[in-house]
Structure formats: C-alpha cells, structure tokens
Motif scaffolding. Structure first.
Motif, PDB file in Angstrom:
ATOM      1  N   ARG A   5       0.702  -1.257  -0.241  1.00 13.98           N
ATOM      2  CA  ARG A   5       0.144  -0.053  -0.164  1.00 13.98           C
ATOM      3  C   ARG A   5       1.362   1.172  -0.256  1.00 13.98           C
ATOM      4  O   ARG A   5       0.424   2.293  -0.610  1.00 13.98           O
ATOM      5  CB  ARG A   5      -1.195   0.115   2.062  1.00 13.98           C
ATOM      6  CG  ARG A   5      -2.011   1.734   1.193  1.00 13.98           C
ATOM      7  CD  ARG A   5      -2.861   0.556   2.150  1.00 13.98           C
ATOM      8  NE  ARG A   5      -3.922   2.203   2.222  1.00 13.98           N
ATOM      9  CZ  ARG A   5      -3.839   3.107   3.863  1.00 13.98           C
ATOM     10  NH1 ARG A   5      -2.267   3.132   4.301  1.00 13.98           N
ATOM     11  NH2 ARG A   5      -4.539   4.112   3.548  1.00 13.98           N
ATOM     12  N   PRO A   6       2.059   1.175   0.628  1.00 10.85           N
ATOM     13  CA  PRO A   6       2.752   2.474   0.536  1.00 10.85           C
ATOM     14  C   PRO A   6       3.268   2.593  -0.232  1.00 10.85           C
ATOM     15  O   PRO A   6       3.539   4.056  -1.147  1.00 10.85           O
ATOM     16  CB  PRO A   6       4.259   2.256   1.970  1.00 10.85           C
ATOM     17  CG  PRO A   6       2.774   1.396   2.868  1.00 10.85           C
ATOM     18  CD  PRO A   6       2.106   0.548   2.098  1.00 10.85           C
ATOM     19  N   THR A  10       3.254   6.104  -3.177  1.00 12.97           N
ATOM     20  CA  THR A  10       3.369   6.649  -3.211  1.00 12.97           C
ATOM     21  C   THR A  10       3.956   6.932  -5.159  1.00 12.97           C
ATOM     22  O   THR A  10       3.921   7.769  -5.879  1.00 12.97           O
ATOM     23  CB  THR A  10       5.243   6.360  -2.589  1.00 12.97           C
ATOM     24  OG1 THR A  10       5.502   6.258  -1.910  1.00 12.97           O
ATOM     25  CG2 THR A  10       6.128   7.238  -3.858  1.00 12.97           C
ATOM     26  N   LEU A  11       3.059   5.747  -6.038  1.00 10.33           N
ATOM     27  CA  LEU A  11       3.849   5.490  -7.277  1.00 10.33           C
ATOM     28  C   LEU A  11       2.093   6.877  -7.839  1.00 10.33           C
ATOM     29  O   LEU A  11       2.491   7.486  -8.562  1.00 10.33           O
ATOM     30  CB  LEU A  11       3.530   4.168  -7.494  1.00 10.33           C
ATOM     31  CG  LEU A  11       4.661   3.396  -7.386  1.00 10.33           C
ATOM     32  CD1 LEU A  11       4.689   1.955  -7.944  1.00 10.33           C
ATOM     33  CD2 LEU A  11       5.739   3.980  -8.514  1.00 10.33           C
ATOM     34  N   THR A  12       1.509   6.922  -7.501  1.00  8.77           N
ATOM     35  CA  THR A  12      -0.012   6.935  -7.131  1.00  8.77           C
ATOM     36  C   THR A  12       0.524   8.741  -7.280  1.00  8.77           C
ATOM     37  O   THR A  12      -0.147   9.711  -8.436  1.00  8.77           O
ATOM     38  CB  THR A  12      -1.294   6.928  -6.335  1.00  8.77           C
ATOM     39  OG1 THR A  12      -1.171   6.021  -7.071  1.00  8.77           O
ATOM     40  CG2 THR A  12      -2.422   7.708  -7.454  1.00  8.77           C
ATOM     41  N   ALA A  13       1.184   9.321  -5.990  1.00  7.42           N
ATOM     42  CA  ALA A  13       1.403  10.514  -5.911  1.00  7.42           C
ATOM     43  C   ALA A  13       2.320  11.134  -7.207  1.00  7.42           C
ATOM     44  O   ALA A  13       2.377  12.316  -7.166  1.00  7.42           O
ATOM     45  CB  ALA A  13       1.783  11.096  -4.678  1.00  7.42           C
ATOM     46  N   LEU A  14       3.154  10.540  -7.311  1.00  8.08           N
ATOM     47  CA  LEU A  14       4.342  10.998  -8.838  1.00  8.08           C
ATOM     48  C   LEU A  14       3.253  11.509  -9.835  1.00  8.08           C
ATOM     49  O   LEU A  14       3.996  12.400 -10.393  1.00  8.08           O
ATOM     50  CB  LEU A  14       4.566   9.640  -9.104  1.00  8.08           C
ATOM     51  CG  LEU A  14       5.661   9.111  -8.485  1.00  8.08           C
ATOM     52  CD1 LEU A  14       6.173   8.307  -9.655  1.00  8.08           C
ATOM     53  CD2 LEU A  14       7.248  10.156  -8.254  1.00  8.08           C
ATOM     54  N   ALA A 276      -1.626  17.576   5.803  1.00  6.75           N
ATOM     55  CA  ALA A 276      -2.661  17.207   5.135  1.00  6.75           C
ATOM     56  C   ALA A 276      -3.138  15.854   4.669  1.00  6.75           C
ATOM     57  O   ALA A 276      -3.789  15.017   4.510  1.00  6.75           O
ATOM     58  CB  ALA A 276      -3.982  17.925   4.812  1.00  6.75           C
ATOM     59  N   THR A 277      -1.965  16.270   3.631  1.00  5.18           N
ATOM     60  CA  THR A 277      -2.137  15.069   2.352  1.00  5.18           C
ATOM     61  C   THR A 277      -2.004  13.502   3.251  1.00  5.18           C
ATOM     62  O   THR A 277      -2.254  12.451   2.488  1.00  5.18           O
ATOM     63  CB  THR A 277      -1.072  15.234   1.566  1.00  5.18           C
ATOM     64  OG1 THR A 277      -1.162  16.533   0.912  1.00  5.18           O
ATOM     65  CG2 THR A 277      -0.871  13.937   0.306  1.00  5.18           C
ATOM     66  N   VAL A 278      -0.851  13.674   3.833  1.00  7.92           N
ATOM     67  CA  VAL A 278      -0.372  12.597   4.751  1.00  7.92           C
ATOM     68  C   VAL A 278      -1.179  11.368   5.307  1.00  7.92           C
ATOM     69  O   VAL A 278      -2.259  10.635   5.342  1.00  7.92           O
ATOM     70  CB  VAL A 278       0.921  12.392   5.316  1.00  7.92           C
ATOM     71  CG1 VAL A 278       1.342  11.326   6.329  1.00  7.92           C
ATOM     72  CG2 VAL A 278       1.936  12.881   4.188  1.00  7.92           C
ATOM     73  N   ALA A 279      -2.162  12.785   5.816  1.00 13.24           N
ATOM     74  CA  ALA A 279      -2.964  12.323   6.881  1.00 13.24           C
ATOM     75  C   ALA A 279      -4.955  11.658   5.785  1.00 13.24           C
ATOM     76  O   ALA A 279      -4.973  10.434   6.767  1.00 13.24           O
ATOM     77  CB  ALA A 279      -3.425  12.854   8.302  1.00 13.24           C
ATOM     78  N   GLY A 280      -3.823  11.839   5.440  1.00  4.39           N
ATOM     79  CA  GLY A 280      -5.727  11.524   3.909  1.00  4.39           C
ATOM     80  C   GLY A 280      -5.455   9.795   4.008  1.00  4.39           C
ATOM     81  O   GLY A 280      -6.289   9.553   3.515  1.00  4.39           O
ATOM     82  N   GLN A 281      -3.827   9.725   4.248  1.00  2.00           N
ATOM     83  CA  GLN A 281      -4.109   8.436   3.464  1.00  2.00           C
ATOM     84  C   GLN A 281      -4.109   7.542   4.438  1.00  2.00           C
ATOM     85  O   GLN A 281      -3.866   6.195   4.199  1.00  2.00           O
ATOM     86  CB  GLN A 281      -2.222   8.058   3.149  1.00  2.00           C
ATOM     87  CG  GLN A 281      -2.070   9.373   1.797  1.00  2.00           C
ATOM     88  CD  GLN A 281      -3.086   9.041   1.107  1.00  2.00           C
ATOM     89  OE1 GLN A 281      -3.626   8.324   0.382  1.00  2.00           O
ATOM     90  NE2 GLN A 281      -3.861  10.446   0.419  1.00  2.00           N
ATOM     91  N   LYS A 287      -5.808  -5.200   2.975  1.00  2.00           N
ATOM     92  CA  LYS A 287      -5.006  -5.797   1.778  1.00  2.00           C
ATOM     93  C   LYS A 287      -5.390  -4.896   0.733  1.00  2.00           C
ATOM     94  O   LYS A 287      -6.427  -4.792   0.000  1.00  2.00           O
ATOM     95  CB  LYS A 287      -5.074  -7.175   1.702  1.00  2.00           C
ATOM     96  CG  LYS A 287      -4.550  -8.082   0.494  1.00  2.00           C
ATOM     97  CD  LYS A 287      -5.143  -9.736   0.358  1.00  2.00           C
ATOM     98  CE  LYS A 287      -3.874 -10.229  -0.444  1.00  2.00           C
ATOM     99  NZ  LYS A 287      -4.833 -11.317  -0.676  1.00  2.00           N
ATOM    100  N   VAL A 288      -4.254  -4.991   0.203  1.00  2.00           N
ATOM    101  CA  VAL A 288      -4.460  -4.461  -1.539  1.00  2.00           C
ATOM    102  C   VAL A 288      -4.013  -4.877  -2.954  1.00  2.00           C
ATOM    103  O   VAL A 288      -3.212  -5.665  -2.207  1.00  2.00           O
ATOM    104  CB  VAL A 288      -3.225  -2.888  -1.151  1.00  2.00           C
ATOM    105  CG1 VAL A 288      -3.000  -2.777  -3.399  1.00  2.00           C
ATOM    106  CG2 VAL A 288      -3.043  -1.775  -0.863  1.00  2.00           C
ATOM    107  N   ALA A 289      -4.991  -5.621  -3.666  1.00  2.00           N
ATOM    108  CA  ALA A 289      -5.097  -6.358  -4.312  1.00  2.00           C
ATOM    109  C   ALA A 289      -5.499  -5.522  -5.626  1.00  2.00           C
ATOM    110  O   ALA A 289      -5.943  -4.407  -6.015  1.00  2.00           O
ATOM    111  CB  ALA A 289      -6.192  -7.721  -4.169  1.00  2.00           C
ATOM    112  N   ALA A 290      -5.038  -6.412  -7.033  1.00  4.91           N
ATOM    113  CA  ALA A 290      -5.901  -5.435  -8.128  1.00  4.91           C
ATOM    114  C   ALA A 290      -7.363  -5.537  -8.545  1.00  4.91           C
ATOM    115  O   ALA A 290      -7.850  -6.212  -7.433  1.00  4.91           O
ATOM    116  CB  ALA A 290      -5.368  -6.935  -9.617  1.00  4.91           C
TER     117      ALA A 290
END
Length: 323
Positions: A5-6, A10-14, A276-281, A287-290
C-alpha cells in the motif's frame, strides 16, 4: 504483481507531483497565450500513444463511458483550468482547486456509499488552507467567471475521479487502455475548441517541441496512467488527497528553478498541506489487491455472504467499499 500500500500511494503521488511542473514548463518552454493548444498537445498525442501500446478499444457501453470520463477528466477540465488561471489573480485558481478533496468526499458519499468522517472533513479543510498559504500572494479583485471556471474544473475532475472508481474497468482491460481511452476522447473534444478560439497551431522551435514532448509523455501519459491505476486500487478520497502535492511541487520548482523566494508563511503552509496529504492516506488497514471487474465481483459476492461477511480485498464495482 502484488504491491504494498505505501508503494502504491507513492507511485500514485507521482502524478500530481508531475502536474506541479506544468506551470514552469509552460512559461519557460512553450508559446505564450495558447492554453487550449497546450491542452490539446498534452492529451491527444498521449492518448494515441497509450492506445497504440494497449491495442484495445472500448466495447459496448464503454464507448460512451470513455467519452464521459474523458470529458470530465480531460476535455472539460483542461480548458476550464486554463481559463481560471488566466482570469484569477495569483494562485487563486490553485486555492479553489485545493477544495477537490471535499468535492470528492461529498460525491463519494452519494455515488459510492462512503460516509465522510469528521477527520476526513477536517483534513480536507486543512489541506485547502495550507495550499492557500503557499500560493495565495497576489491581491486583486476576484473575477466571477474565473472563480466559476475554477470551481467547475474542480467539480469536473472530482466527478471524473469518483465515476472512474464507481465504474471500474471492463474485464480483461488494464489501466493503460482505460487511460488511453480517456485521453484520446478528451483530446478530441478539445481539438475543435482550440482551433476555433486560438486559430492555426503556432510555429514551434526546439524548446517548444521538447516542452510538448515532456507534457505529453511524462506529464500526461505516464502521470494519468499512474493516477487512474491508483484510483482502481485506493479509495477515491485517498487518491484525491494527493492533489495538493501539485501546487506544493509548483512552489518548490519555482523556488529551485525560477528563483522565486519562499516566505515563512509559505513554508508553514507547505508543512500543513503536506501533513494533510499524509493524513488523508490513513485509514483502516486493508489488503491491496488488483482491482476486480464486475464479473469477478459477482462471482465472489455469494460465497462471501454465505460466510457472513465479505473479503476486504475486493471492491464492489458501482457501490464502493462499505464502512
């Protein structure tokens, strides 16, 4: 391929980080006063590139769904955003855009069944306030059409984000194809408007060609692929809380590359908005799944109900995760 998940966040934040470089690239490399042509050059080449790579076209209802999502996320969003930026003083357009998380919270409650929590609402307000401290410097009378364009652009992107989450994607179709459909549809919607309002394309030198290549490939094709990939695996609220990273990146690039000073108030706003961005996550551990397609979800749901519950790894397309 499984991804933590982290790492996914991170990839989405790019994506918003990349979008934060748009202003510097536009002012330093591209022809002046051609916002619609710039939007066209961002969207259409990127969409055609992704279509060529994915080699998958929409089928059935996904023809009109792609047009709707392409209009909301690209075709309407780009022109409205540029109109707001040209008519509003300073960073007011960015401030109005920073309320996007609050828009998404409301839309997610209506369309996805995700009830907003007090912490989520306070986090959204803190993010908008932090961004305002960073970018809101210039004084001047507010322009009503500019404010309305900024609100409309934010509402358009927010609605597109939530509908992308609600509709999911067709069975056997990856985020690359879904992104290509939307960028192509959005670019085709912008094209006639650009030629009608701005006329023939301007002459381009080497710097402009390089700038447009960057915007089309890194800033749009790759960034939107990461963004829509994130929407498929995270909640709509989590994804939209990454949005404030865009104006924060623009401020950092302006300081590092363009020699723009940062005041203590701006630095405090950056800390607040980033917090706030970090708190929003932060949310319930899951579990992260496809992302699952509608067909798979229907296959899973009966077995889950017989066990008296449902697997947390699966998201019900069209209804959103229950809380």
């Amino acid at each position: 391929m499984a991804i933590s998940r982290p790492a996914l966040i991170t990839l989405t934040a790019l994506a918003p980080v990349s979008w934060g470089t748009t202003y510097a690239v536009t002012t330093e490399f591209l022809p002046a006063d051609r916002p619609l042509f710039t939007g066209l050059m961002r969207a259409l080449p990127a969409g055609l590139l992704l279509l060529a790579l994915a080699r998958v076209l929409p089928r059935g209802a996904w023809w009109w769904k792609s047009v709707v999502l392409g209009a909301l996320n690209i075709g309407a969003f780009f022109p409205l955003l540029f109109l707001a930026a040209y008519r509003l003083p300073g960073g007011m357009a960015a401030v109005v855009g920073s309320v996007g998380p609050l828009f998404v919270v409301g839309l997610a409650a209506l369309l996805l069944g995700q009830r907003p929590t007090p912490r989520t609402l306070l986090t959204g307000i803190a993010a908008a306030f932090g961004v305002s401290l960073v970018v809101l410097q210039a004084a001047g009378a507010l322009d009503l059409p500019g404010v309305l364009a900024a609100l409309a652009s934010t509402a358009s992107m927010s609605t597109g984000t939530v509908l992308t989450k609600r509709w999911g994607r067709p069975e056997g179709v990856g985020p690359l194809a879904l992104t290509g459909w939307q960028l192509t549809a959005g670019g085709l919607l912008i094209a006639p408007l650009a030629f009608l309002v701005e006329g023939a394309p301007p002459a381009l030198d080497g710097r402009a060609v390089g700038g447009y290549l960057y915007l089309a490939v890194a800033n749009t094709a790759i960034a939107y692929w990461l963004w829509f990939r994130g929407i498929g695996r995270l909640t709509a609220t989590q994804v939209t809380f990454l949005g404030p990273l865009s104006p924060l990146t623009a401020a950092v690039v302006g300081w590092a590359a363009l020699g723009q000073a940062l005041t203590p108030v701006q630095l405090a706003g950056m800390v607040l908005a980033f917090g706030a961005t970090v708190a929003g996550q932060i949310g319930p551990r899951r579990k992260v799944a496809a992302p699952r397609t509608l067909a798979v979800d229907r296959a899973v749901r009966p077995s889950a109900s017989r066990r008296g519950g449902r697997p947390e790894a699966y998201v019900s397309v069209g209804r959103g995760p229950r809380r």
